[in-house]
Design a protein around this motif. Structure first.
Motif, PDB file in Angstrom:
ATOM      1  N   HIS A 168     -14.691  63.044 119.619  1.00 15.47           N
ATOM      2  CA  HIS A 168     -15.271  62.123 120.773  1.00 15.47           C
ATOM      3  C   HIS A 168     -16.943  62.762 120.873  1.00 15.47           C
ATOM      4  CE1 HIS A 168     -16.445  60.000 124.181  1.00 15.47           C
ATOM      5  NE2 HIS A 168     -16.759  60.933 124.775  1.00 15.47           N
ATOM      6  N   GLN A 169     -17.217  63.891 120.807  1.00 15.08           N
ATOM      7  CA  GLN A 169     -18.690  64.399 120.750  1.00 15.08           C
ATOM      8  C   GLN A 169     -19.458  64.202 119.353  1.00 15.08           C
ATOM      9  OE1 GLN A 169     -20.076  65.696 123.456  1.00 15.08           O
ATOM     10  NE2 GLN A 169     -18.144  65.842 124.460  1.00 15.08           N
ATOM     11  N   ARG A 219     -20.303  60.465 119.941  1.00 14.32           N
ATOM     12  CA  ARG A 219     -21.651  60.405 120.672  1.00 14.32           C
ATOM     13  C   ARG A 219     -22.957  60.832 119.810  1.00 14.32           C
ATOM     14  NH1 ARG A 219     -20.449  63.122 126.332  1.00 14.32           N
ATOM     15  NH2 ARG A 219     -22.576  62.277 126.637  1.00 14.32           N
ATOM     16  N   LEU A 220     -22.713  61.737 119.045  1.00  5.61           N
ATOM     17  CA  LEU A 220     -23.767  62.166 118.287  1.00  5.61           C
ATOM     18  C   LEU A 220     -24.230  61.260 117.519  1.00  5.61           C
ATOM     19  CD1 LEU A 220     -25.949  64.603 118.017  1.00  5.61           C
ATOM     20  CD2 LEU A 220     -24.331  65.596 116.462  1.00  5.61           C
ATOM     21  N   TRP A 252     -23.677  58.174 117.624  1.00  2.00           N
ATOM     22  CA  TRP A 252     -24.510  56.848 118.006  1.00  2.00           C
ATOM     23  C   TRP A 252     -25.930  57.240 118.607  1.00  2.00           C
ATOM     24  CZ3 TRP A 252     -26.713  56.625 123.290  1.00  2.00           C
ATOM     25  CH2 TRP A 252     -26.819  55.450 123.521  1.00  2.00           C
ATOM     26  N   ALA A 253     -26.025  58.614 119.044  1.00  2.00           N
ATOM     27  CA  ALA A 253     -27.647  58.903 119.282  1.00  2.00           C
ATOM     28  C   ALA A 253     -28.245  59.024 118.066  1.00  2.00           C
ATOM     29  CB  ALA A 253     -27.528  60.296 119.825  1.00  2.00           C
TER      30      ALA A 253
END
Length: 681
Positions: A340-341, A344-345, A347-348
């Motif tokens: 999940h992290q 998110r990374l 996506w960033a």
């Protein structure tokens, strides 16, 4: 295979859907291959789509650029300004995105890989321990399970043997119920006394004595009986000895004197101490009565059916933080959290790439903004001593008018000589600020590379020094021999004899599949991560020269505007030169007061002991802040002693503005303005 068939079926359904009017017209007027390409599905014909899209976009961009270059000098100027802008902060922003991407692809990705590998290694190690423990437990309890199975199979034989236990229990029952060792009268008296005490402590419905109380009472009575018999036997012994003494000694007076100790029968009362001990410390176990009653009940129950069942109950203990979760679930949750992290990374980073795609628009906007400010604001970035500036100064010199060149030291700090190959004072502060802004990303790279190297070293050390070889050897051989022909011996042979088992097990394993496999970055990967940061630092150093190029490009396309700007700069410097002393007086007074303030003793110690620091610890010119030299001029006025270099002393017309009244200084109608020309960063 099912998924592929489903997808292909869905595509066929989409293709069979009815076309719109536009699709029908294009399908009727274009070849089949063209219409198929236009209405293709995502992912079809990728190479053709890329080539056609790039070609069409390139032709469009070239056409628009050619039209702009041919019709407008502003377009040509803004287009060329893209080059120095890319050397400025806009270009650094673009390179910063690539630096972050390089850091993510290099040390961050390697850190993520190593951490995931360690998490998997921990999960594998725990599962290996659980499997080894489970196997060892099964091997260890195998003989016990075999014993239980044998006991269940010999149920009928055990039932036959237990029928003879009742007769054996009769001896114990007779001993408990026996009344030997005391007189029944004493028992009745003591029983009434005990019942009296029980009546005070218990309800009226429970006045009978329990087996425990009765046996304790009998034991006390037997003890008292033995003590009384001992006292009687002792007294008879004294009487017998006294008679013998009187017979053997016939001297009258001497007879009574020597036989007097045989009359000390009161010594026999010492045995009463044992009676007190019997009452206070009864030699009967506290649970004898309960055990006897239970055994008596069990003996009577032996006549019933004999049956036995083995029940296994598995208890799961709480795992992490009070949760009843297995290790598989915990490892899955940790892995999902890491994924999940990572998502998110990712996506960033995708958002960063989108923003970087818009960087070109930002650079283009800043190019037009610089050009507009250059044409509309005469003070904007108007600090360059150009060739035309020097020509104006030479022409004035020939005419005998006041000139500006060479500039004073204080004036040189506010302007830029574009032909000098060094970074000048006006550019230095901006360059230092940009370098400081680059420092966080540089520290981030150093920290991540150091952390990646440290974790790799730790994990590699664990891999090389954490190999374990599990070897489980179980050898079980138990032989129990019960001799005798009694009932108890036969019963033990049927029960304990079932333990006569033997087994031998060998189990070997190791943790090699569970050891972490860390990956270390090579020198090339570190260079790829550090190269954008180095380029970022180089852009900070080259920014000053790129910004000088902006004015050259703008002056080339707008020469008339450049002449007006240079004339304005020359006249502005002339006005400031005329009022130089008055405008600089406030700053000179402030610096003079700072010089007169007492210096810290540590500064004096460093000035005397460290020759390398003397350059920075020396007093400075109050005008241009140049270090004091033997040729510097010191104001001789008492309580002034302001330091001037000779050039600044000449600029002050050899009059100290610190100790000279303001009215006596050269004045001017012009004052310091907040609208001075400044460096356009």
């Amino acid at each position: 295979m099912d998924i592929k068939h489903h997808q292909s079926g869905a595509r066929r359904q989409r293709r069979k859907q009815p076309h719109t009017m536009v699709q029908r017209l294009l399908s009727w007027g274009l070849p089949v291959s063209c219409s198929r390409f236009l209405w293709r599905q995502p992912g079809e014909f990728p190479v053709t789509a890329f080539l056609l899209g790039a070609g069409a976009g390139g032709l469009l961009a070239i056409g628009l650029g050619a039209m702009g270059w041919g019709t407008s000098p502003h377009i040509r100027c803004a287009s060329l300004l893209l080059v120095p802008k890319m050397l400025g902060k806009e270009g650094r922003l673009f390179v910063l995105g690539y630096a972050l991407a390089a850091i993510y692809v290099g040390p961050v990705a390697n850190l993520r890989h190593n951490l995931n590998d360690v998490i998997a290694s921990l999960g594998c190690t725990v599962e290996l321990q659980i499997n080894n423990t489970r196997a060892a437990w099964r091997v260890s309890t195998a003989p016990l399970r075999a014993v239980f199975k044998d006991l269940l199979s010999s149920k009928e034989l055990l039932r036959a043997e237990t029928r003879n236990i009742s007769t054996t229990f009769e001896d114990l029952d007779a001993q408990v119920k026996s009344e030997t060792g005391y007189t029944p009268e004493d028992a009745m008296d003591s029983g009434e006394t005990a019942q009296g005490r029980e009546a005070h402590q218990a309800p009226a419905s429970s006045l009978h004595l329990s087996t425990q109380k009765m046996y304790e009472l009998k034991t006390k009575l037997r003890c008292s009986y033995v003590v009384n018999q001992a006292i009687l036997s002792c007294r008879r012994w004294f009487d017998h000895k006294h008679e013998q003494c009187m017979k053997h000694i016939w001297v009258p007076l001497l007879t009574h004197l020597l036989c007097l100790p045989m009359k000390f029968k009161f010594f026999c009362g010492i045995a009463k101490v044992m009676e007190v001990w019997c009452r206070n410390r009864i030699p009967v176990e506290g649970n004898f009565g309960q055990t006897y009653d239970t055994l008596n009940q069990s003996i009577h129950d032996l006549d019933g059916e004999f049956s036995a069942n083995i029940d296994f109950k598995e208890e799961k203990q709480a795992g992490v933080l009070g949760l009843n979760a297995s290790w598989e679930r915990v490892s899955t949750e940790v892995r999902d959290y890491v994924h999940h992290q990572e998502a998110r990374l990712e996506w960033a980073l995708g958002l960063l790439h989108v923003l970087l795609s818009c960087t070109f628009l930002l650079v283009l906007y800043t190019s037009f903004s610089y050009m507009d400010s250059y044409n509309h604001d005469i003070r904007f970035d108007n600090i360059y001593i150009s060739t035309y500036f020097c020509q104006i100064d030479d022409r004035r010199k020939k005419l005998g008018k006041r000139t500006l060149l060479p500039l004073r030291k204080a004036e040189e700090k506010t302007v830029i000589f574009p032909c000098k190959p060094t970074i000048q004072a006006s550019e230095m502060s901006n360059m230092v600020r940009e370098l400081l802004e680059t420092l966080p990303i540089l520290l981030l790279l150093v920290v991540l590379c150091g952390l990646d190297w440290a974790l790799y070293s730790i994990f590699d050390t664990i891999r090389h020094h954490s190999f374990l070889q599990y070897s489980f050897r179980s050898s079980h051989k138990l032989e129990v021999k019960v001799g005798g022909d009694s009932m108890l011996a036969r019963l033990l042979r049927k029960t304990i004899g079932a333990l006569n088992t033997s087994s031998e097990t060998v189990m070997e394993s190791n943790n090699m599949p569970c050891l972490p496999q860390p990956v270390g970055l090579d020198a090339r990967a570190y260079w790829r991560a550090a190269l954008p940061i180095g380029l970022l630092v180089c852009l900070c150093l080259l920014q000053a020269f790129g910004y000088r190029l902006r004015r050259v490009i703008a002056a080339f396309y707008f020469p008339k505007r450049e002449k007006k700007r240079i004339l304005f700069l020359y006249n502005d410097l002339l006005r400031k030169r005329a009022a130089f002393t008055k405008l600089r007086r406030a700053a000179i007074l402030r610096r003079a007061r700072q010089q007169k303030a007492p210096r810290h003793p540590l500064a004096d110690i460093l000035h005397r002991g460290c020759p390398l620091l003397r350059r920075w610890l020396r007093r400075r010119c109050v005008v241009c802040q140049a270090p004091k030299t033997p040729e510097s001029y010191v104001c001789p006025t008492l309580d002034c002693e302001a330091v001037y270099c000779w050039s600044c002393w000449d600029d002050m017309r050899q009059r100290c503005p610190v100790c000279t009244p303001r009215e006596e200084l050269s004045s001017s109608a012009f004052s310091d303005s907040n609208d001075d020309t400044a460096y356009a960063g």
